[in-house]
Design a protein around this motif. Structure first.
Motif, PDB file in Angstrom:
ATOM      1  N   GLU A 209       0.785  -1.235  -0.007  1.00 33.89           N
ATOM      2  CA  GLU A 209      -0.110  -0.150  -0.173  1.00 33.89           C
ATOM      3  C   GLU A 209       0.931   1.171  -0.032  1.00 33.89           C
ATOM      4  OE1 GLU A 209      -3.526   0.234   2.735  1.00 33.89           O
ATOM      5  OE2 GLU A 209      -3.519  -1.938   2.777  1.00 33.89           O
ATOM      6  N   LEU A 210       0.229   2.435  -0.412  1.00 33.39           N
ATOM      7  CA  LEU A 210       0.876   3.851  -0.399  1.00 33.39           C
ATOM      8  C   LEU A 210       0.192   4.297   0.798  1.00 33.39           C
ATOM      9  CD1 LEU A 210       2.556   5.856  -1.837  1.00 33.39           C
ATOM     10  CD2 LEU A 210       0.646   6.508  -3.043  1.00 33.39           C
ATOM     11  N   GLY A 211       0.786   4.821   1.788  1.00 32.30           N
ATOM     12  CA  GLY A 211       0.364   5.787   3.035  1.00 32.30           C
ATOM     13  C   GLY A 211       0.466   7.066   2.675  1.00 32.30           C
ATOM     14  N   ILE A 212      -0.622   7.771   3.099  1.00 31.76           N
ATOM     15  CA  ILE A 212      -0.794   9.246   2.985  1.00 31.76           C
ATOM     16  C   ILE A 212      -0.790  10.154   4.224  1.00 31.76           C
ATOM     17  CG2 ILE A 212      -2.228  10.969   1.974  1.00 31.76           C
ATOM     18  CD1 ILE A 212      -2.916   7.595   0.654  1.00 31.76           C
ATOM     19  N   TRP A 213       0.113  10.956   4.531  1.00 35.58           N
ATOM     20  CA  TRP A 213      -0.016  11.643   5.707  1.00 35.58           C
ATOM     21  C   TRP A 213      -0.811  13.197   5.469  1.00 35.58           C
ATOM     22  CZ3 TRP A 213       2.097   9.703  10.223  1.00 35.58           C
ATOM     23  CH2 TRP A 213       2.834   8.899  10.027  1.00 35.58           C
ATOM     24  N   ILE A 214      -1.553  13.144   6.597  1.00 32.03           N
ATOM     25  CA  ILE A 214      -2.458  14.297   6.636  1.00 32.03           C
ATOM     26  C   ILE A 214      -1.460  15.613   7.361  1.00 32.03           C
ATOM     27  CG2 ILE A 214      -4.560  15.325   7.413  1.00 32.03           C
ATOM     28  CD1 ILE A 214      -4.909  13.586   5.318  1.00 32.03           C
ATOM     29  N   GLY A 215      -1.803  16.794   6.716  1.00 33.01           N
ATOM     30  CA  GLY A 215      -1.091  18.034   7.171  1.00 33.01           C
ATOM     31  C   GLY A 215      -2.414  18.646   7.920  1.00 33.01           C
ATOM     32  N   GLU A 231      -4.200  20.371  -0.562  1.00 32.44           N
ATOM     33  CA  GLU A 231      -3.582  21.373   0.554  1.00 32.44           C
ATOM     34  C   GLU A 231      -3.311  20.587   2.000  1.00 32.44           C
ATOM     35  OE1 GLU A 231      -6.003  24.784   0.482  1.00 32.44           O
ATOM     36  OE2 GLU A 231      -5.852  24.954  -1.639  1.00 32.44           O
ATOM     37  N   HIS A 232      -4.006  19.499   2.026  1.00 33.84           N
ATOM     38  CA  HIS A 232      -4.205  18.871   3.451  1.00 33.84           C
ATOM     39  C   HIS A 232      -3.523  17.697   3.448  1.00 33.84           C
ATOM     40  CE1 HIS A 232      -7.629  21.126   5.069  1.00 33.84           C
ATOM     41  NE2 HIS A 232      -7.807  21.388   3.588  1.00 33.84           N
ATOM     42  N   VAL A 233      -2.717  17.329   2.157  1.00 31.85           N
ATOM     43  CA  VAL A 233      -1.787  16.224   2.228  1.00 31.85           C
ATOM     44  C   VAL A 233      -0.255  16.770   2.376  1.00 31.85           C
ATOM     45  CG1 VAL A 233      -0.873  14.233   0.790  1.00 31.85           C
ATOM     46  CG2 VAL A 233      -3.225  14.886   0.653  1.00 31.85           C
ATOM     47  N   ALA A 234       0.225  16.108   3.659  1.00 28.69           N
ATOM     48  CA  ALA A 234       1.713  16.604   3.987  1.00 28.69           C
ATOM     49  C   ALA A 234       2.695  15.650   3.470  1.00 28.69           C
ATOM     50  CB  ALA A 234       1.732  16.729   5.392  1.00 28.69           C
ATOM     51  N   GLY A 235       2.488  14.419   2.824  1.00 28.86           N
ATOM     52  CA  GLY A 235       3.422  13.463   2.333  1.00 28.86           C
ATOM     53  C   GLY A 235       2.976  12.127   2.155  1.00 28.86           C
ATOM     54  N   PHE A 236       4.013  11.230   2.122  1.00 27.52           N
ATOM     55  CA  PHE A 236       3.668   9.862   1.471  1.00 27.52           C
ATOM     56  C   PHE A 236       4.494   8.869   2.140  1.00 27.52           C
ATOM     57  CE2 PHE A 236       1.961  12.831  -1.881  1.00 27.52           C
ATOM     58  CZ  PHE A 236       0.813  12.295  -1.932  1.00 27.52           C
ATOM     59  N   ASP A 362      -2.459  12.318  10.964  1.00 30.23           N
ATOM     60  CA  ASP A 362      -3.373  11.062  10.589  1.00 30.23           C
ATOM     61  C   ASP A 362      -2.838  10.671   9.272  1.00 30.23           C
ATOM     62  OD1 ASP A 362      -5.403  11.822  12.620  1.00 30.23           O
ATOM     63  OD2 ASP A 362      -6.884  12.224  11.286  1.00 30.23           O
ATOM     64  N   LEU A 363      -3.272   9.154   9.415  1.00 26.82           N
ATOM     65  CA  LEU A 363      -2.529   8.148   8.090  1.00 26.82           C
ATOM     66  C   LEU A 363      -3.646   7.748   7.524  1.00 26.82           C
ATOM     67  CD1 LEU A 363       0.035   6.905   6.993  1.00 26.82           C
ATOM     68  CD2 LEU A 363      -0.348   5.200   8.743  1.00 26.82           C
ATOM     69  N   LEU A 364      -3.666   7.866   6.090  1.00 26.70           N
ATOM     70  CA  LEU A 364      -4.450   6.705   5.479  1.00 26.70           C
ATOM     71  C   LEU A 364      -3.552   6.036   4.582  1.00 26.70           C
ATOM     72  CD1 LEU A 364      -6.363   9.850   3.538  1.00 26.70           C
ATOM     73  CD2 LEU A 364      -6.727   9.185   5.855  1.00 26.70           C
ATOM     74  N   GLY A 365      -4.401   4.759   4.282  1.00 28.45           N
ATOM     75  CA  GLY A 365      -3.524   3.627   3.497  1.00 28.45           C
ATOM     76  C   GLY A 365      -4.449   3.727   2.191  1.00 28.45           C
ATOM     77  N   SER A 366      -3.889   3.522   1.049  1.00 28.53           N
ATOM     78  CA  SER A 366      -4.565   3.194  -0.326  1.00 28.53           C
ATOM     79  C   SER A 366      -5.331   2.129  -0.373  1.00 28.53           C
ATOM     80  CB  SER A 366      -3.595   3.288  -1.388  1.00 28.53           C
ATOM     81  OG  SER A 366      -2.600   2.434  -1.223  1.00 28.53           O
TER      82      SER A 366
END
Length: 437
Positions: A209-215, A231-236, A362-366
């Motif tokens: 999976e790809l992880g997505i960090w919330i900013g 604008e709310h995504v801080a990184g991967f 917060d962390l999102l998984g694809s």
């Protein structure tokens, strides 16, 4: 979306010699993370070649100013949460100043060099306190492959192409790369068994999976429009959402994944910023003819034009037998982030569409990202066609599911002609025996 600037110049080289030509961390990347130097407390750092730059030490040396200094000051608690909350401006300013400081010919080299640590001597930690973790299911080839195992005549459920499917995971068991993963115990039941039993998972699996960090977050009750979601995504990062398939098969109805998923999720420790990935943005692949158009709250033309990422994703397996015979790891899969049916912006917009408040860190998984071909399956469940066709390894071993002592390694690389390639660093975890197993 992030813009191309001088920090992406492929001709830019660093006085940190190991950065030049580094497969993951050249000067064009500069990912952020949290590390501990020998005998030191956790602190924010940036990866450059085989070194880690201590950002607080750099600040103390008077080498950062303005918004870049503000970004580093926000990490004083030993996490990146405060920096992530500041959004793109301070993060971009920090990248610009770090790139200039580390570039060949920098007049600040003599003052910055003492702020470097050998990465091999340091411990890497989770980059942020993860308040919440949500796992999506946007890898359409994975969803189709798994559906064929359980529903051969109807592999995709009717809602899949209308709504980004997800569930809330367990943030407390997200661990950084290199942390061993204990095989979970749980209830499991084979179709041939009269009733359930309790014991170690017999079908332990990985998920690519790809992880997505919330900013920056959003206020409770205030949805994030899809056009503003970037604008709310801080990184991967990379994410291995380990799965105990036999436990899940018994427990998941009617409420979904529970103990089969909450025992561990492994992430790569470096936050790859949107700015570093700007050259590798690409158009979202068009939907196949006949697929429904997304509802208006999920549609943004700009996001469709550059909301996907051209990332090569790879999975390797190192087993006790391979290691004993001095053989290289076995490649399990080669896939791409372009196989995500929904964009990251659509995931963020949908997650907040009911007013759910996302927060920095917060962390999102694809969800598992598989390619359409058999060599690109993002899980063993798919590769072995529901455990029926075992993998045969060069060591003579066979694998239907992961065994104790197996190490799974996820890798990601971004390449594009005219730009320096970058990587994510490894996401690795080794399976330990179950307690009492």
């Amino acid at each position: 979306m992030s813009r191309i600037d001088e920090t992406h110049d492929p001709k830019r080289r660093s006085w940190v010699a190991s950065a030049n030509g580094h497969p993951d961390f050249p000067i064009q990347n500069l990912p952020l993370g949290v590390f501990s130097p020998p005998g030191g407390a956790p602190r924010a750092g940036a990866a450059i070649g085989d070194r880690i730059l201590d950002l607080l030490a750099l600040l103390a040396a008077g080498l950062l100013g303005g918004e870049a200094a503000r970004a580093v000051e926000a990490t004083a608690d030993g996490t990146l949460n405060g920096l992530l909350a500041l959004g793109a401006g301070p993060r971009r300013a920090l990248r610009t100043q770090l790139s200039a400081l580390l570039a060949e010919g920098s007049a600040a080299r003599g003052r910055a060099e003492p702020c470097l640590h050998a990465a091999a001597d340091c411990a890497l930690h989770l980059p942020a306190r993860i308040g919440d973790y949500t796992d999506f299911y946007v890898g359409i080839h994975h969803a189709t492959n798994v559906g064929r195992v359980f529903r051969p005549d109807n592999p995709l459920l009717p809602n899949y192409k209308h709504v980004p499917i997800g569930y809330h995971g367990r943030a407390s068991s997200v661990v950084p790369s290199g942390t061993p993963v204990r095989r979970p115990n749980g209830q499991r039941k084979l179709p041939s068994e009269a009733g359930p039993s309790f014991g170690p998972s017999r079908n332990l699996d990985y998920e690519l999976e790809l992880g997505i960090w919330i900013g920056p977050g959003n206020a409770l009750g205030e949805p994030i429009p899809v056009g503003a979601a970037a604008e709310h995504v801080a990184g991967f990062c990379l994410l291995n959402d380990w799965s105990a398939r036999d436990i899940q098969a018994w427990e998941y109805q009617p409420l979904g994944p529970f103990l089969a998923k909450s025992f561990a999720s492994t992430i790569s420790p470096w936050v790859i910023t949107p700015e570093a990935l700007a050259p590798f943005r690409t158009a979202q692949p068009p939907r196949p003819a006949g697929d429904p158009a997304p509802l208006p709250y999920l549609w943004d033309a700009a996001d469709q034009g550059e909301g996907a990422l051209d990332l090569e994703l790879e999975v390797l397996l190192a087993t006790p037998g391979l290691r004993e015979q001095g053989l290289p790891p076995h490649r399990l899969a080669l896939s791409s982030a372009r196989h995500m049916y929904w964009t990251v912006a659509q995931m963020v917009a949908h997650h907040s569409s009911n007013g759910c408040n996302l927060r920095p860190g917060d962390l999102l998984g694809s969800g598992t990202i598989s390619a359409p071909d058999p060599e690109g399956c993002g899980s063993l469940l798919e590769t072995t066609r529901g455990w029926t066709e075992p993998l045969r390894l060069a060591s003579g071993e066979e694998r239907r599911a992961l065994e104790d002592g197996d190490e799974v390694v996820l890798l990601a690389r971004a390449r594009r002609a005219g730009f320096a390639g970058i990587g994510f660093g490894a996401c690795r975890g080794t399976v330990l025996p179950a307690r009492g197993g």
